[in-house]
Design an enzyme around this catalytic site. Structure first.
Site, PDB file in Angstrom:
ATOM      1  N   ASP A 227       0.810  -1.222   0.000  1.00  0.00           N
ATOM      2  CA  ASP A 227       0.000   0.000   0.000  1.00  0.00           C
ATOM      3  C   ASP A 227       0.843   1.272   0.000  1.00  0.00           C
ATOM      4  OD1 ASP A 227      -2.312  -1.485  -0.045  1.00  0.00           O
ATOM      5  OD2 ASP A 227      -2.642  -1.399   2.116  1.00  0.00           O
ATOM      6  N   GLU A 228       2.047   1.213  -0.556  1.00  0.00           N
ATOM      7  CA  GLU A 228       2.913   2.388  -0.585  1.00  0.00           C
ATOM      8  C   GLU A 228       3.382   2.727  -1.997  1.00  0.00           C
ATOM      9  OE1 GLU A 228       6.052   2.310   2.252  1.00  0.00           O
ATOM     10  OE2 GLU A 228       4.766   1.716   3.921  1.00  0.00           O
TER      11      GLU A 228
END
Length: 283
Positions: A227-228
């Site tokens: 999620d980055e």
């Protein structure tokens, strides 16, 4: 009707880039329909997107050959895309179907210039939904022991179906670093983004318990860092104390669907260029 193409490029910023690019297009009889550019003062890189048409389809390869010479002299990372080709999508989903349903409708109604070539899920919940749109449904259950084989089957589908973009439409499995690398730059994920962030199960219920006033969603490219990845699109919605967890889920689901659809559109229309860990997203 003259065939049209989209040129995207990035390179170290210097004078003469636009002059040389548009000059080459002019020499080949191209007509520029739209052009957008951005120079980043921090990274000293220049970004350009040009939508143009050619006198004849046969000249596209001649353009690529001539442009490669120009690109080398400027150190460009570049691509030329057929603007009328519909992108082929593979959608991955688990048991939350709002984003999948939204993408299926937008593709079917021609609101998105894509063809959904297949749906992959580790559950069978949306078999009937896929069938109602005539889209092949691939049930690929996964366990810790079968994860490598299951992901290989996903990659096999990407190759066999000529997939341009993999969309994780609330697919609740963490992709392996190997699969993330294989899909680098062509896989988009959607997830909730709260302030503060709530991870794990039932994030909207956690948000309700903390009395949040804004909920939102983020679409980003998939990378090995969970999620980055580089952010493509975000949005928020205001909520209040009177709303139940069920109502937060409804509002959040709508926001996620809209954000993901916008991110997919920007990708398939070749409006996104990577700028390190960030993105340049042309309107």
């Amino acid at each position: 009707m003259r065939p049209d193409y989209i040129l995207t490029l990035s390179c170290p910023d210097r004078t003469g880039i636009v002059y040389r690019v548009t000059g080459l297009l002019y020499e080949l009889g191209c007509n520029i329909q739209d052009a957008q550019q951005f120079g980043d003062e921090e990274t000293r890189r220049f970004f350009l997107r040009v939508h143009f048409d050619l006198p004849a389809a046969a000249e596209a390869e001649a353009l690529r050959e001539k442009f490669s010479v120009l690109a080398e002299s400027f150190g460009m990372v570049w691509q030329i895309h057929d603007a009328r080709r519909r992108a082929r999508l593979l959608v991955l989903v688990s048991r939350q179907g709002h984003c999948l349903n939204d993408l299926l409708f937008r593709a079917h109604s021609r609101q998105l210039p894509v063809d959904i070539a297949g749906i992959v899920s580790n559950h069978e919940d949306f078999t009937a939904l896929a069938a109602s749109y005539g889209v092949p449904f691939h049930y690929l259950p996964v366990t810790a022991a079968s994860k490598r084989a299951q992901e290989q089957r996903i990659l096999d589908l990407v190759t066999a179906e000529g997939i341009d973009l993999v969309v994780l439409a609330r697919y609740m499995q963490i992709l392996s670093p190997e699969l993330c690398e294989a899909l680098a730059g062509r896989a988009i994920n959607i997830h909730h983004s709260f302030l503060p962030s709530f991870k794990g199960a039932k994030p909207y219920h956690q948000a309700h318990q903390r009395g949040v006033k804004i909920i939102g969603a983020t679409a980003h490219y998939v990378t090995g860092d969970l999620d980055e990845g580089p952010i493509i699109e975000q949005d928020v919605a205001r909520v209040d104390h009177a709303m139940t967890p069920r109502e937060l889920v409804r509002v959040g689901s709508d926001t996620e669907s809209q954000v993901l659809a916008r991110a997919v559109r920007r990708h398939v229309e070749h409006r996104i260029l990577l700028n390190g860990h960030r993105t340049v997203v042309f309107r």
